[in-house]
Design a protein around this motif. Structure first.
Motif, short mmCIF file in Angstrom:
data_model
loop_
_atom_site.label_atom_id
_atom_site.label_comp_id
_atom_site.label_asym_id
_atom_site.label_seq_id
_atom_site.Cartn_x
_atom_site.Cartn_y
_atom_site.Cartn_z
N ARG A 233 0.82 -1.21 0.00
CA ARG A 233 0.00 0.00 0.00
C ARG A 233 0.85 1.25 0.00
O ARG A 233 0.52 2.25 -0.64
CB ARG A 233 -0.94 0.01 1.22
N ARG A 234 1.99 1.22 0.67
CA ARG A 234 2.78 2.44 0.82
C ARG A 234 3.82 2.61 -0.27
O ARG A 234 4.15 3.74 -0.64
CB ARG A 234 3.47 2.44 2.19
N LEU A 235 4.39 1.50 -0.78
CA LEU A 235 5.52 1.63 -1.69
C LEU A 235 5.26 1.13 -3.10
O LEU A 235 5.99 1.47 -4.02
CB LEU A 235 6.72 0.85 -1.12
N LEU A 236 4.24 0.28 -3.28
CA LEU A 236 4.11 -0.41 -4.56
C LEU A 236 2.79 -0.11 -5.26
O LEU A 236 2.31 -0.91 -6.05
CB LEU A 236 4.25 -1.93 -4.35
N VAL A 237 2.20 1.04 -4.96
CA VAL A 237 0.92 1.36 -5.57
C VAL A 237 1.09 1.68 -7.05
O VAL A 237 2.17 2.06 -7.51
CB VAL A 237 0.28 2.57 -4.84
N HIS A 238 -0.03 1.50 -7.78
CA HIS A 238 -0.16 1.86 -9.19
C HIS A 238 0.83 1.11 -10.09
O HIS A 238 0.54 0.03 -10.55
CB HIS A 238 -0.03 3.37 -9.37
N SER A 239 2.02 1.65 -10.32
CA SER A 239 2.86 1.16 -11.43
C SER A 239 3.87 0.10 -11.02
O SER A 239 4.64 -0.35 -11.86
CB SER A 239 3.61 2.34 -12.06
N ARG A 240 3.92 -0.31 -9.76
CA ARG A 240 4.98 -1.24 -9.34
C ARG A 240 4.48 -2.65 -9.04
O ARG A 240 5.18 -3.42 -8.40
CB ARG A 240 5.69 -0.68 -8.10
N LYS A 241 3.29 -2.99 -9.48
CA LYS A 241 2.79 -4.34 -9.24
C LYS A 241 3.55 -5.37 -10.06
O LYS A 241 3.73 -6.50 -9.63
CB LYS A 241 1.29 -4.41 -9.57
N GLY A 242 3.97 -5.02 -11.27
CA GLY A 242 4.62 -5.97 -12.15
C GLY A 242 5.83 -6.66 -11.56
O GLY A 242 5.92 -7.90 -11.57
N PRO A 243 6.82 -5.91 -11.03
CA PRO A 243 7.99 -6.57 -10.43
C PRO A 243 7.63 -7.52 -9.30
O PRO A 243 8.26 -8.58 -9.14
CB PRO A 243 8.84 -5.40 -9.94
N VAL A 244 6.62 -7.17 -8.50
CA VAL A 244 6.21 -8.06 -7.41
C VAL A 244 5.65 -9.37 -7.97
O VAL A 244 6.01 -10.46 -7.52
CB VAL A 244 5.15 -7.37 -6.52
N LEU A 245 4.77 -9.27 -8.95
CA LEU A 245 4.18 -10.47 -9.55
C LEU A 245 5.25 -11.32 -10.24
O LEU A 245 5.17 -12.55 -10.24
CB LEU A 245 3.11 -10.07 -10.56
N ALA A 246 6.27 -10.67 -10.82
CA ALA A 246 7.31 -11.42 -11.52
C ALA A 246 8.24 -12.14 -10.55
O ALA A 246 8.64 -13.29 -10.78
CB ALA A 246 8.11 -10.47 -12.41
N LEU A 247 8.60 -11.49 -9.44
CA LEU A 247 9.63 -12.02 -8.54
C LEU A 247 9.07 -12.89 -7.42
O LEU A 247 9.83 -13.63 -6.79
CB LEU A 247 10.42 -10.87 -7.93
N ASN A 248 7.77 -12.80 -7.17
CA ASN A 248 7.18 -13.40 -5.97
C ASN A 248 7.55 -14.87 -5.77
O ASN A 248 8.14 -15.25 -4.75
CB ASN A 248 5.66 -13.24 -6.04
N ALA A 249 7.21 -15.73 -6.72
CA ALA A 249 7.40 -17.17 -6.53
C ALA A 249 8.87 -17.54 -6.47
O ALA A 249 9.27 -18.42 -5.69
CB ALA A 249 6.70 -17.94 -7.66
N VAL A 250 9.72 -16.87 -7.27
CA VAL A 250 11.16 -17.19 -7.25
C VAL A 250 11.78 -16.83 -5.90
O VAL A 250 12.54 -17.62 -5.33
CB VAL A 250 11.88 -16.45 -8.40
N VAL A 251 11.45 -15.65 -5.37
CA VAL A 251 11.99 -15.24 -4.07
C VAL A 251 11.55 -16.21 -2.98
O VAL A 251 12.35 -16.64 -2.14
CB VAL A 251 11.57 -13.80 -3.74
N GLN A 252 10.25 -16.57 -2.99
CA GLN A 252 9.77 -17.51 -1.97
C GLN A 252 10.43 -18.89 -2.13
O GLN A 252 10.78 -19.54 -1.13
CB GLN A 252 8.25 -17.65 -2.07
N GLY A 253 10.61 -19.34 -3.38
CA GLY A 253 11.25 -20.63 -3.60
C GLY A 253 12.69 -20.65 -3.11
O GLY A 253 13.14 -21.62 -2.49
N LEU A 254 13.44 -19.57 -3.37
CA LEU A 254 14.83 -19.50 -2.90
C LEU A 254 14.90 -19.44 -1.38
O LEU A 254 15.77 -20.07 -0.76
CB LEU A 254 15.52 -18.28 -3.51
N ALA A 255 13.97 -18.70 -0.77
CA ALA A 255 13.95 -18.64 0.70
C ALA A 255 13.65 -20.01 1.29
O ALA A 255 14.27 -20.43 2.29
CB ALA A 255 12.91 -17.62 1.16
N MET A 256 12.72 -20.75 0.69
CA MET A 256 12.38 -22.08 1.18
C MET A 256 13.56 -23.04 1.02
O MET A 256 13.83 -23.86 1.91
CB MET A 256 11.14 -22.61 0.45
N THR A 257 14.26 -22.94 -0.09
CA THR A 257 15.45 -23.77 -0.29
C THR A 257 16.51 -23.45 0.76
O THR A 257 17.18 -24.35 1.28
CB THR A 257 16.02 -23.55 -1.70
N GLY A 258 16.65 -22.17 1.10
CA GLY A 258 17.58 -21.78 2.15
C GLY A 258 17.22 -22.36 3.49
O GLY A 258 18.10 -22.75 4.27
#
Length: 413
Positions: free
Chosen positions: A288-313
């Motif tokens: 709500r504070r940092l990713l409104v309007h035009s920044r949804k794309g990077p979140v949707l793109a990186l979400n699963a990869v970041v979570q997968g790497l964290a789980m592997t760690g």
């Protein structure tokens, strides 16, 4: 005088707090009942029969019927569906409390209770999420509403099992009565919140009610057509069930990981799962504070990869302190992406099919979640618990490569 920042902040619509209260109460009631029933079934029938049966009874109705529920969400007045859903769950809870009191904890009575309550409530979430897109005046306000709605589910997830611990001491029938109490309060709040939905409410007569069920099968397929033709939804949608599948498997395996490192008490388990939940909350409000309007794309793109790497760690490290950081990293993108997915559908998908898309995605996630413990348990039996967690993380990261490599997803607004 309010500060410029406060003045610019999108205000909550009038009566939304009542709607949020209804959502939180009904969600807490669901979590209370399902957590208590899972305990009773496991204690009386064992993990192999009790837990698996309750899990299938909980998720299969949603997986099979949710796409058709989405048709009703798109064709009927959504506030009425919200009220009808609470009324149906209240009635079902009272009736099933009597069934459980009369027949006791027979496995059949437990499974019927779980399935009836799940079917009675499957219209609530798609109807509410679909309505928010027309209630909000702009995207900033819509993001704020989505944050509140998702936070309600997370609060319920924390409170429900705690209330269930009390319900366990008094029996399944009493747990169902407590559940009925939450639905009664939710119903009262939702009736009072009617003015919030009044501008979008259509007249309901017998003809429109018959029309709502006409061509049900072909209309349900329209939600799938939207998923297949929208470039962003098509690439992001496959990650959603895998995320929940992996999370369910990790939840099952975490106690074994800690015990394997010599931490036999419950302190670190509670701290790690609490950090995971805190990360999700942080992700909601960061969105709500940092990713409104035009920044949804990077979140949707990186979400699963970041979570997968964290789980592997998590599978590799042996220090609970390092796990704390990884569980926080696991939670933050999850909270961010939950808001971004909802807002994208609410603003980019046509209003007349929006309920079907939400219902379809919910059905796929519901169908995938029971597979998490199955996959995790099978891999752990073949090799080891850390390898099972690494496999879950690797599958999640690999699934995330689809949106990660898509320019359409990166540029989504």
């Amino acid at each position: 005088m309010p500060s410029p920042e406060a003045a610019a902040r999108p205000r909550l619509p009038q009566h939304f707090v009542l709607t949020w209260s209804a959502l939180a109460l009904s969600a807490a009631g669901d979590r209370l009942f399902f957590a208590a029933v899972a305990w009773f079934a496991t204690a009386q029938y064992g993990a192999a029969v009790g837990t698996l049966s309750v899990g299938l009874a909980q998720f299969l109705p949603s997986a099979l019927l949710a796409p058709f529920a989405g048709v009703l969400v798109d064709r009927l007045p959504r506030h009425r569906l919200l009220v009808w859903s609470d009324a149906a769950r209240l009635t079902a809870s009272l009736v099933l409390a009597g069934v459980l009191w009369w027949f006791g904890l027979s496995l059949g009575a437990i499974l019927v209770s779980v399935m009836v309550l799940r079917v009675a409530g499957m219209l609530f979430q798609p109807a509410l999420k679909s309505a928010l897109g027309t209630v909000a005046r702009n995207e900033g306000q819509l993001i704020r509403l989505d944050v509140w709605v998702l936070a309600a589910g997370m609060v319920a997830g924390l409170l429900g099992p705690g209330l269930a611990a009390v319900a366990v001491t008094v029996g399944a029938a009493t747990a169902m009565l407590m559940n009925a109490g939450t639905f009664l309060l939710s119903l009262a709040a939702m009736i009072r919140a009617r003015p919030l939905f009044a501008p979008q409410e259509a007249t309901l007569d017998r003809a429109s009610l018959r029309q709502a069920f006409h061509g049900w099968w072909s209309s349900a397929a329209e939600g799938l057509a939207v998923v297949r033709t929208d470039a962003v939804v098509l690439r992001v949608a496959p990650t959603l069930p895998v995320i929940d599948l992996a999370a369910a498997g990790l939840t099952l395996l975490l106690p074994a990981v800690l015990m394997g490192h010599g931490y036999t008490g419950g302190y670190w388990y509670g701290l790690l799962t609490g950090t995971w939940a805190a990360g999700r909350f942080a992700g909601l409000f960061l969105t709500r504070r940092l990713l409104v309007h035009s920044r949804k794309g990077p979140v949707l793109a990186l979400n699963a990869v970041v979570q997968g790497l964290a789980m592997t760690g998590i599978a590799v490290v042996d220090s609970p302190g390092a796990m704390l950081v990884l569980f926080l990293l696991l939670g933050v993108p999850s909270g961010c992406a939950s808001v971004c997915v909802s807002v994208y559908i609410q603003t980019k998908v046509r209003e007349e099919v929006r309920g079907r898309v939400f219902a379809l995605l919910g059905a796929v996630v519901a169908a995938a979640m029971p597979l998490g413990p199955v996959v995790a348990g099978a891999v752990a039996a073949i090799d080891s618990v850390p390898v099972a967690i690494a496999v879950l993380g690797g599958v999640l990261a690999a699934t995330g490569l689809i949106p990660l490599l898509s320019g359409r997803v990166w540029n989504a607004e």
